[in-house]
Design a protein around this motif. Structure first.
Motif, PDB file in Angstrom:
ATOM      1  N   ALA A 103       1.806   0.201  -3.581  1.00 59.74           N
ATOM      2  CA  ALA A 103       0.438   0.817  -2.845  1.00 59.74           C
ATOM      3  C   ALA A 103      -0.867   0.176  -3.204  1.00 59.74           C
ATOM      4  N   ALA A 104      -0.971  -0.450  -4.311  1.00 56.01           N
ATOM      5  CA  ALA A 104      -2.056  -1.428  -4.527  1.00 56.01           C
ATOM      6  C   ALA A 104      -2.099  -2.686  -3.683  1.00 56.01           C
ATOM      7  N   THR A 105      -1.012  -3.429  -3.577  1.00 53.59           N
ATOM      8  CA  THR A 105      -0.870  -4.252  -2.411  1.00 53.59           C
ATOM      9  C   THR A 105      -1.099  -4.025  -1.076  1.00 53.59           C
ATOM     10  N   VAL A 106      -0.744  -2.631  -0.578  1.00 52.92           N
ATOM     11  CA  VAL A 106      -1.313  -2.284   0.698  1.00 52.92           C
ATOM     12  C   VAL A 106      -2.479  -1.984   1.138  1.00 52.92           C
ATOM     13  N   VAL A 107      -3.262  -1.240  -0.029  1.00 50.50           N
ATOM     14  CA  VAL A 107      -4.890  -1.306   0.246  1.00 50.50           C
ATOM     15  C   VAL A 107      -5.438  -2.457   0.091  1.00 50.50           C
ATOM     16  N   THR A 108      -5.119  -3.341  -0.610  1.00 54.83           N
ATOM     17  CA  THR A 108      -5.627  -4.531  -0.759  1.00 54.83           C
ATOM     18  C   THR A 108      -5.377  -5.655   0.190  1.00 54.83           C
ATOM     19  N   ASN A 114       8.010  -8.766  -0.248  1.00 56.76           N
ATOM     20  CA  ASN A 114       9.350  -8.756  -0.875  1.00 56.76           C
ATOM     21  C   ASN A 114       9.839  -7.330  -0.951  1.00 56.76           C
ATOM     22  N   MET A 115       9.105  -6.394  -0.728  1.00 58.00           N
ATOM     23  CA  MET A 115       9.438  -5.016  -0.547  1.00 58.00           C
ATOM     24  C   MET A 115       8.577  -4.232   0.451  1.00 58.00           C
ATOM     25  N   SER A 116       9.166  -3.341   1.227  1.00 58.95           N
ATOM     26  CA  SER A 116       8.834  -2.690   2.301  1.00 58.95           C
ATOM     27  C   SER A 116       9.581  -1.325   2.682  1.00 58.95           C
ATOM     28  N   PRO A 117       8.553  -0.342   2.912  1.00 62.22           N
ATOM     29  CA  PRO A 117       9.681   0.791   3.393  1.00 62.22           C
ATOM     30  C   PRO A 117      10.533   0.884   4.343  1.00 62.22           C
ATOM     31  N   SER A 118      11.718   1.462   4.396  1.00 61.89           N
ATOM     32  CA  SER A 118      12.699   1.278   5.187  1.00 61.89           C
ATOM     33  C   SER A 118      12.999   2.401   5.969  1.00 61.89           C
ATOM     34  N   GLY A 122       8.821   6.881   5.534  1.00 54.82           N
ATOM     35  CA  GLY A 122       7.897   5.935   4.780  1.00 54.82           C
ATOM     36  C   GLY A 122       7.208   4.895   5.436  1.00 54.82           C
ATOM     37  N   GLN A 123       7.645   4.446   6.520  1.00 56.28           N
ATOM     38  CA  GLN A 123       6.869   3.575   7.397  1.00 56.28           C
ATOM     39  C   GLN A 123       5.694   4.337   8.068  1.00 56.28           C
ATOM     40  N   ILE A 124       5.654   5.233   8.463  1.00 57.90           N
ATOM     41  CA  ILE A 124       4.756   6.169   9.217  1.00 57.90           C
ATOM     42  C   ILE A 124       3.657   6.521   8.220  1.00 57.90           C
ATOM     43  N   PHE A 125       4.167   7.047   6.834  1.00 56.96           N
ATOM     44  CA  PHE A 125       3.042   7.315   6.005  1.00 56.96           C
ATOM     45  C   PHE A 125       2.354   5.976   5.382  1.00 56.96           C
ATOM     46  N   CYS A 126       3.072   4.841   5.334  1.00 57.77           N
ATOM     47  CA  CYS A 126       2.223   3.385   5.420  1.00 57.77           C
ATOM     48  C   CYS A 126       1.026   3.169   5.969  1.00 57.77           C
ATOM     49  N   PHE A 128      -0.629   5.431   7.856  1.00 58.13           N
ATOM     50  CA  PHE A 128      -1.801   6.029   7.582  1.00 58.13           C
ATOM     51  C   PHE A 128      -2.454   6.051   6.210  1.00 58.13           C
ATOM     52  N   PHE A 129      -1.510   5.782   5.194  1.00 56.78           N
ATOM     53  CA  PHE A 129      -1.958   5.483   3.848  1.00 56.78           C
ATOM     54  C   PHE A 129      -2.843   4.040   3.819  1.00 56.78           C
ATOM     55  N   ALA A 130      -2.358   2.930   4.642  1.00 56.18           N
ATOM     56  CA  ALA A 130      -3.356   1.827   4.713  1.00 56.18           C
ATOM     57  C   ALA A 130      -4.434   2.087   5.689  1.00 56.18           C
ATOM     58  N   LEU A 131      -4.449   3.147   6.643  1.00 56.81           N
ATOM     59  CA  LEU A 131      -5.561   3.215   7.524  1.00 56.81           C
ATOM     60  C   LEU A 131      -6.675   3.702   6.887  1.00 56.81           C
ATOM     61  N   PHE A 132      -6.441   4.656   5.688  1.00 56.47           N
ATOM     62  CA  PHE A 132      -7.458   5.170   5.052  1.00 56.47           C
ATOM     63  C   PHE A 132      -7.591   4.452   3.685  1.00 56.47           C
ATOM     64  N   GLY A 133      -6.668   3.748   2.974  1.00 53.33           N
ATOM     65  CA  GLY A 133      -6.918   3.065   2.112  1.00 53.33           C
ATOM     66  C   GLY A 133      -7.513   1.879   2.123  1.00 53.33           C
TER      67      GLY A 133
END
Length: 305
Positions: A103-108, A114-118, A122-126, A128-133
């Protein structure tokens, strides 16, 4: 604003020159990488083909189709953070600690890869999580950077009052802060990564800069080797190092940008024939957060003549 102000032809040569320097710098970097890594890449391909031939020769029951199936299994296991060595099991990448680091690597915007939601959720949440994070991360890093600048400025003002030497004091404070940051965010993590990951010092310092600069190639990723058992404090230390290291390196990069802008202003004043008043007004508005000296001058009361 008139047409003459809008079409300020005095700026066009400097913009073109800056663009040419940028493109030349990128092309030179591409040539150097090509020369350094091109031959090595061909050797790696030849060695891989040779190993494949030896594998098929040794294990005669394994044909090309079977080898591709084995490769798919190995790739899938590597993607979820599992090891095929031995019979032990592991939790994979998606533990709580590694998920928090992800999560830290997403917002930064590091994004090792090496890892990603499958899963679809998880992809949809990623997204919106990045959009605001990501904006929240930029705001927080900006505030932390300004706080570090305020501490540096207070120490500089205190020492300036004792020594009565402004330039020497500023240079000394900047130098000490940069050296302390380099030790805290590069040297000490380099030793920790060398001990925990088994990397060489060059690989560790390479990983530190690639991470803190948010390049994030993903060729070296800490706390991700499924064959190793990491202590519980390791992920917490990594997350703290990434956050504060990003703030420090962003401050250092902003200072470097400020130096380049001042150098560009000096070149335009010298060769472009512009007046210092015009350039100083435009240069001060480009990067206000790094204009430490100008802010300090504005804070002081005017001298009555």
């Amino acid at each position: 604003m008139g047409i003459k102000e809008m079409l300020n032809w005095a700026r066009v040569p400097s913009i073109l020159l800056l663009g040419m320097v940028y493109v030349t710098y990128v092309l030179i970097g591409g040539v150097i990488f090509w020369k350094l890594e091109g031959d090595l890449g061909e050797k790696d391909i030849n060695r891989l083909l040779l190993n494949k031939k030896k594998l098929l020769t040794r294990y005669t029951c394994l044909n090309q189709e079977g080898l591709e199936r084995v490769a798919e299994v190995v790739q899938a296991a590597s993607k979820v953070g599992l090891s095929l060595k031995g019979n032990q099991t592991a939790d994979g990448f998606w533990k709580f600690t590694s998920s928090a680091v992800f999560a830290a690597t997403v917002v930064t915007t590091i994004g090792y890869g090496n890892m990603s939601p499958s899963s679809t959720a998880g992809q949809i949440f990623c997204v919106f999580f990045a959009l605001f994070g990501i904006p929240l991360n930029l705001v927080v890093l900006n505030r932390v950077g300004k706080y570090i600048l305020a501490i540096e400025r207070n120490v500089s003002d205190f020492l300036e009052g004792k020594t009565k030497r402004r330039k020497c004091t500023r240079f000394f404070v900047h130098l000490v802060s940069y050296l302390c940051g380099a030790v805290l965010f590069f040297v000490m993590p380099m030793i920790v990564f060398q001990l925990q990951e088994g990397w060489t010092f060059s690989q560790a310092i390479y990983y530190c800069f690639i991470t803190l600069s948010t390049i994030g190639f993903g060729d070296f990723v800490a706390d991700s080797n499924p064959d190793k058992v990491y202590p519980d404090w390791y992920s917490v230390l990594m997350a703290s190092w990434i956050f504060f290291g990003l703030a420090w390196l962003a401050l250092l990069i902003n200072h470097s940008i400020d130096i380049l802008e001042r150098l560009n202003t000096h070149c335009r004043m010298r060769w472009g024939g512009q007046k210092p008043e015009e350039e100083s007004g435009s240069a001060e508005g480009e990067n206000p957060d790094t204009q430490v000296e100008e802010e300090d001058e504005n804070k002081k009361p005017p001298i009555i003549q």
